[in-house]
Write a protein that holds these residues in place. Sequence first.
Motif, PDB file in Angstrom:
ATOM      1  N   ASP A  11      13.786   6.246 -24.603  1.00  0.00           N
ATOM      2  CA  ASP A  11      13.332   5.132 -25.426  1.00  0.00           C
ATOM      3  C   ASP A  11      12.883   3.958 -24.553  1.00  0.00           C
ATOM      4  O   ASP A  11      11.864   3.330 -24.826  1.00  0.00           O
ATOM      5  CB  ASP A  11      14.454   4.713 -26.378  1.00  0.00           C
ATOM      6  CG  ASP A  11      13.981   3.690 -27.397  1.00  0.00           C
ATOM      7  OD1 ASP A  11      12.838   3.837 -27.886  1.00  0.00           O
ATOM      8  OD2 ASP A  11      14.746   2.767 -27.691  1.00  0.00           O
ATOM      9  N   ARG A  12      13.638   3.666 -23.488  1.00  0.00           N
ATOM     10  CA  ARG A  12      13.282   2.562 -22.583  1.00  0.00           C
ATOM     11  C   ARG A  12      11.970   2.859 -21.867  1.00  0.00           C
ATOM     12  O   ARG A  12      11.162   1.964 -21.649  1.00  0.00           O
ATOM     13  CB  ARG A  12      14.393   2.329 -21.561  1.00  0.00           C
ATOM     14  CG  ARG A  12      15.601   1.663 -22.188  1.00  0.00           C
ATOM     15  CD  ARG A  12      16.707   1.435 -21.220  1.00  0.00           C
ATOM     16  NE  ARG A  12      16.266   0.729 -20.035  1.00  0.00           N
ATOM     17  CZ  ARG A  12      16.914   0.742 -18.883  1.00  0.00           C
ATOM     18  NH1 ARG A  12      18.043   1.397 -18.773  1.00  0.00           N
ATOM     19  NH2 ARG A  12      16.458   0.080 -17.849  1.00  0.00           N
ATOM     20  N   LEU A  13      11.757   4.125 -21.498  1.00  0.00           N
ATOM     21  CA  LEU A  13      10.521   4.518 -20.833  1.00  0.00           C
ATOM     22  C   LEU A  13       9.332   4.292 -21.758  1.00  0.00           C
ATOM     23  O   LEU A  13       8.309   3.737 -21.347  1.00  0.00           O
ATOM     24  CB  LEU A  13      10.580   5.974 -20.390  1.00  0.00           C
ATOM     25  CG  LEU A  13       9.283   6.545 -19.801  1.00  0.00           C
ATOM     26  CD1 LEU A  13       8.896   5.789 -18.542  1.00  0.00           C
ATOM     27  CD2 LEU A  13       9.444   8.015 -19.497  1.00  0.00           C
ATOM     28  N   LEU A  14       9.437   4.695 -23.013  1.00  0.00           N
ATOM     29  CA  LEU A  14       8.346   4.503 -23.964  1.00  0.00           C
ATOM     30  C   LEU A  14       8.051   3.021 -24.184  1.00  0.00           C
ATOM     31  O   LEU A  14       6.884   2.614 -24.233  1.00  0.00           O
ATOM     32  CB  LEU A  14       8.672   5.173 -25.300  1.00  0.00           C
ATOM     33  CG  LEU A  14       8.608   6.697 -25.294  1.00  0.00           C
ATOM     34  CD1 LEU A  14       9.083   7.258 -26.626  1.00  0.00           C
ATOM     35  CD2 LEU A  14       7.198   7.170 -24.987  1.00  0.00           C
ATOM     36  N   LYS A  15       9.103   2.211 -24.301  1.00  0.00           N
ATOM     37  CA  LYS A  15       8.901   0.772 -24.456  1.00  0.00           C
ATOM     38  C   LYS A  15       8.166   0.204 -23.251  1.00  0.00           C
ATOM     39  O   LYS A  15       7.253  -0.612 -23.385  1.00  0.00           O
ATOM     40  CB  LYS A  15      10.240   0.061 -24.634  1.00  0.00           C
ATOM     41  CG  LYS A  15      10.834   0.210 -25.996  1.00  0.00           C
ATOM     42  CD  LYS A  15      12.143  -0.562 -26.093  1.00  0.00           C
ATOM     43  CE  LYS A  15      12.795  -0.369 -27.441  1.00  0.00           C
ATOM     44  NZ  LYS A  15      14.073  -1.072 -27.538  1.00  0.00           N
ATOM     45  N   ALA A  16       8.579   0.630 -22.058  1.00  0.00           N
ATOM     46  CA  ALA A  16       7.940   0.144 -20.832  1.00  0.00           C
ATOM     47  C   ALA A  16       6.478   0.565 -20.772  1.00  0.00           C
ATOM     48  O   ALA A  16       5.600  -0.231 -20.416  1.00  0.00           O
ATOM     49  CB  ALA A  16       8.690   0.653 -19.607  1.00  0.00           C
TER      50      ALA A  16
ATOM     51  N   LYS B   2      15.562  -2.559 -15.362  1.00  0.00           N
ATOM     52  CA  LYS B   2      14.768  -2.823 -16.556  1.00  0.00           C
ATOM     53  C   LYS B   2      13.261  -2.719 -16.274  1.00  0.00           C
ATOM     54  O   LYS B   2      12.480  -2.386 -17.149  1.00  0.00           O
ATOM     55  CB  LYS B   2      15.117  -4.219 -17.081  1.00  0.00           C
ATOM     56  CG  LYS B   2      14.329  -4.675 -18.263  1.00  0.00           C
ATOM     57  CD  LYS B   2      14.765  -6.079 -18.658  1.00  0.00           C
ATOM     58  CE  LYS B   2      13.833  -6.674 -19.687  1.00  0.00           C
ATOM     59  NZ  LYS B   2      14.183  -8.055 -20.000  1.00  0.00           N
ATOM     60  N   TYR B   3      12.850  -2.994 -15.043  1.00  0.00           N
ATOM     61  CA  TYR B   3      11.432  -3.040 -14.683  1.00  0.00           C
ATOM     62  C   TYR B   3      10.958  -1.783 -13.959  1.00  0.00           C
ATOM     63  O   TYR B   3       9.765  -1.620 -13.736  1.00  0.00           O
ATOM     64  CB  TYR B   3      11.166  -4.261 -13.789  1.00  0.00           C
ATOM     65  CG  TYR B   3      11.454  -5.558 -14.493  1.00  0.00           C
ATOM     66  CD1 TYR B   3      10.482  -6.187 -15.243  1.00  0.00           C
ATOM     67  CD2 TYR B   3      12.712  -6.147 -14.426  1.00  0.00           C
ATOM     68  CE1 TYR B   3      10.747  -7.377 -15.912  1.00  0.00           C
ATOM     69  CE2 TYR B   3      12.981  -7.327 -15.092  1.00  0.00           C
ATOM     70  CZ  TYR B   3      11.998  -7.932 -15.833  1.00  0.00           C
ATOM     71  OH  TYR B   3      12.258  -9.097 -16.494  1.00  0.00           O
ATOM     72  N   LYS B   4      11.881  -0.909 -13.574  1.00  0.00           N
ATOM     73  CA  LYS B   4      11.564   0.232 -12.718  1.00  0.00           C
ATOM     74  C   LYS B   4      10.425   1.100 -13.251  1.00  0.00           C
ATOM     75  O   LYS B   4       9.462   1.364 -12.536  1.00  0.00           O
ATOM     76  CB  LYS B   4      12.814   1.083 -12.500  1.00  0.00           C
ATOM     77  CG  LYS B   4      12.614   2.208 -11.492  1.00  0.00           C
ATOM     78  CD  LYS B   4      13.900   2.963 -11.275  1.00  0.00           C
ATOM     79  CE  LYS B   4      13.898   4.122 -12.240  1.00  0.00           C
ATOM     80  NZ  LYS B   4      14.959   5.057 -12.069  1.00  0.00           N
TER      81      LYS B   4
END
Length: 127
Positions: free
Chosen positions: A2-7, A115-117
């Motif tokens: 989910d975090r990857l998609l948001k990024a 968070k930014y990776k």
Amino acid sequence: MDRLLKAVFKVKKRLLTPEKKLSNTKFLFLKSGTRQVKIQYDDIIYLESDGNYLKFVLKDEKHLCRMNISEMEERLPSSKFLRIHKSYMINLDQLKTIENHRLFVGDTWLPIGRKYKDAVWYILMSI
């Protein structure tokens, strides 16, 4: 995941959104102490946040001003500057080495925040 998609969506939006800044502007004025100092974008190596203060690390000098990194992220051209950590933003032209969770910029190793990776790697691999 989910975090990857948001990024990815955030980066995609950033790349597709026209910049609000003047594309021919190559400098900004910065209040450093009691003076207004003209800072060339090309002279900026990186920015480091410390609470409500932001340190501009330049090729030949450093300046401290009272503002947060999010404010400056909005002012600087996204085609030239990249937020890599909650406390760091780099000039992409000054990037020399990428290694795991850190970047070598100027003569300093800076961390890539968790968070930014994903966004950092996506942008760096698309340049």
